[in-house]
Enzyme design. Structure first.
Site, short mmCIF file in Angstrom:
data_model
loop_
_atom_site.label_atom_id
_atom_site.label_comp_id
_atom_site.label_asym_id
_atom_site.label_seq_id
_atom_site.Cartn_x
_atom_site.Cartn_y
_atom_site.Cartn_z
CE LYS A 181 8.01 6.99 -50.98
NZ LYS A 181 7.71 5.80 -51.82
CB SER A 233 3.99 5.00 -50.62
OG SER A 233 5.18 4.74 -51.34
CB SER A 235 4.97 3.75 -54.29
OG SER A 235 4.19 3.05 -53.35
#
Lengths: 95, 486
Positions: free
Chosen positions: B79, B154, B178
């Site tokens: 990420k 996310s 997330s």
């Protein structure tokens, strides 16, 4: 709870955001809706309840206070939008 | 079967047997990215040279008979919230566009030391604030199971990349769901460890008392192996835990016979998609068949979790994001005439709508005259939510629930309605408030072919227990073998 446009402007100043007139309007509506939704917490009796800041933390991890190498100035400054020598440069703050 | 269809552990076995080289696996991953990422858009940037160099170094270690870890040579994605020395890191924000970190996050260093080639940085909601990837400043990622839909958020880019088999696994972060919510929406496994289990040093901060990095993989065994690499006390993170790190793979096949599994009634409420509910109820029956006892439990303060979270997380974010001021790194507004305008115009130009909304909300909750009514009160309710779990875990070994109330929704569907977007996290965020470990494991598909996830929540530092419970189900239902229709 309905926020006023004045309150939104005040909070934006505190947060160092310069909102557009359109954003001011939109946030007034949207933040009022979120504040309405969080209003339910007022119904709980929390007088005798201790606050939780970190759920599983009993104490902070401590380490010996010894000198360790840190980033050299050229690395620290590598991402600076503006620099002067070994310093970050900003617009003049004293006229 | 293509190389990229292998799980991390299957690839690790082939690397160990020298049937496949890390360079071949990494090239297969890069080729797959080139083939499907124009549709999925999971990657913000690919580090081909860095990944191949790491792969060749891994192959040299394997050839010398001294692999750095079980996963040495298995390509991974990150990420874009993890600092990577020399590789641009943006947190999905314009304000950090062009930012090249001068050091690695602790978990990035650990992955490199364990020999995993890092193929690139994955898309995300800006500063991890969002549940659909649509608040990324660059572009939304697409769900490999239906590219008109969100992969969640996310960590949506991470989930999409794993589901599309562009990478063998990825790291995400979880502040209110997330990791788990995008895992549920993409037929992948996502594990949010106990707060403090994995170092946050070098992970760009959203809400410091809630953030926790964790693995996103195709299987439970892969998640266990990846957690093994990153779960470590870290002197650089004052909130990192000294709790002993067990062998997460040792008891993976231990089954659930004799375990008491709680079913919190507040997690089966109206608003849940009927097909999600049906899939989760069927999974509960499977656990009974496998010898576990289901126990009806109550977490009475669940209904207050959303409000508590949306005061505490924005409050912490408003403080953390004060550092983006145009002075030391990232964007600086070119039209600023004085220092104050450097701050205000940079932040106006650099932050997107959702980030501004949360900074505003958090600043308000912390501001003079409102602190007691909002922030302090929310911290007290957080205590009540935590105590609910403590009581439940006196009765049961773990809790089972849906991960997300709905399957993947259409891109664009909820963008203009922040409150409906916030509701996507109702089953995931109490876990963060209580600091507990939580995991999402695939538990089927809707008629339209959209994945459904089952959430397992456990006692602090019982990641091994969660993995074992999830594995017991996965052994009966290997949904991870299904590939997305790309």
């Amino acid at each position: 709870m309905a926020l006023t446009l004045e309150q939104v402007r005040h909070v934006a100043t505190l947060a160092r955001l310069s909102l557009t007139p359109d954003e001011e309007q939109r946030f007034t509506t949207q933040l009022s809706a979120v504040l309405d939704a969080v209003e339910q917490l007022q119904a709980l009796d929390v007088e005798a309840v201790e606050p939780t800041s970190h759920a599983t933390l009993t104490s902070s991890r401590l380490r010996e206070d010894v000198t360790r190498p840190s980033l050299p100035p050229e690395k620290s400054l590598a991402n600076a939008p503006a620099k002067a020598g070994t310093s970050f440069a900003v617009p003049r703050i004293i006229e | 079967m293509q190389l990229t269809d292998l799980t991390m552990m299957e690839l690790a076995a082939k690397l160990s047997a020298r049937e496949v080289s890390s360079e071949e696996a990494t090239r297969a991953s890069l080729a797959r990215i080139q083939q499907v990422d124009p549709k999925v858009r999971a990657f913000l940037r690919v580090d081909e040279a860095g990944a191949l160099a790491a792969a060749r170094a891994s192959d040299a270690r394997r050839a010398a008979g001294s692999p750095a870890s079980v996963l040495d040579g298995v390509p991974l994605g990150l990420k874009d919230l993890f600092l990577t020395e020399g590789v641009e890191t943006t947190a999905g924000s314009r304000i950090l566009e062009g930012f090249v970190p001068p050091y690695d996050a602790t978990v990035v260093r650990l992955l490199k030391e364990a020999g995993l080639p890092l193929v690139g940085k994955l898309n995300m909601d800006e500063f991890a604030m969002g549940s659909s990837n649509e608040s990324s400043a660059f572009f939304p990622s697409h769900n490999p199971w239906d590219v008109s839909r969100t992969p969640g958020g996310s960590s949506g880019g991470s989930a999409a990349a794993v589901a599309a088999r562009e990478v063998f696994g990825a790291l995400g972060t979880d502040t209110g769901g997330s990791i788990r919510q995008p895992a549920a929406l993409t037929n992948t496994v996502g594990l949010k460890p106990t707060y403090g289990r994995v170092s946050r040093y070098g992970v760009i901060a959203f809400a410091s008392s809630l953030d926790q990095p964790g693995p996103m993989t195709r299987t439970v065994a892969d998640a266990a192996a990846l957690l093994q690499v990153i779960a470590r006390p870290d002197a650089q993170d004052a909130t990192s835990s000294d709790a002993p790190v067990p062998d997460y793979s040792a008891d993976l096949e231990g089954g659930v016979r004799g375990l008491k599994l709680g079913v919190p009634r507040e997690y089966f409420t109206e608003g849940m998609d009927p097909e999600v509910e049906a899939a989760v109820r069927e999974a509960l029956r499977e656990y009974e068949r496998l010898g576990a006892t289901l126990v009806d439990v109550s977490l009475p303060h669940t209904k207050y979790a959303l409000a508590t979270y949306y005061l505490l997380a924005p409050a912490e974010a408003s403080s953390n994001l004060a550092r983006y001021d145009g002075v030391r790194f990232g964007l600086r507004a070119q039209d600023a005439r004085n220092l104050r305008e450097v701050y205000t115009l940079t932040r106006e130009q650099g932050f997107g709508a959702e980030v501004k909304r949360r900074i505003m909300l958090g600043t308000y909750a912390l501001s003079s005259g409102y602190y007691d009514a909002y922030y302090l009160r929310a911290q007290k309710v957080r205590t009540l939510i935590r105590e609910d779990f403590t009581r439940a875990f006196q009765q049961v070994d773990a809790l089972l629930s849906p991960t997300s109330p709905v399957p993947a929704f259409k891109l664009g569907e909820k963008v203009e309605d922040p409150l409906s977007m916030y509701l996507m996290d109702i089953y995931t965020l109490p876990c963060n408030l209580a600091g507990l470990p939580g995991l999402s494991v695939p538990c089927g598909f809707t008629k339209a072919g959209l994945p459904v996830g089952l959430q397992v929540l456990g006692r602090p530092f019982d990641e091994a227990g969660l993995l074992r419970i999830a594995r017991a189900y996965e052994r009966e239902h290997d949904y991870f073998r299904r590939s997305a229709p790309l």
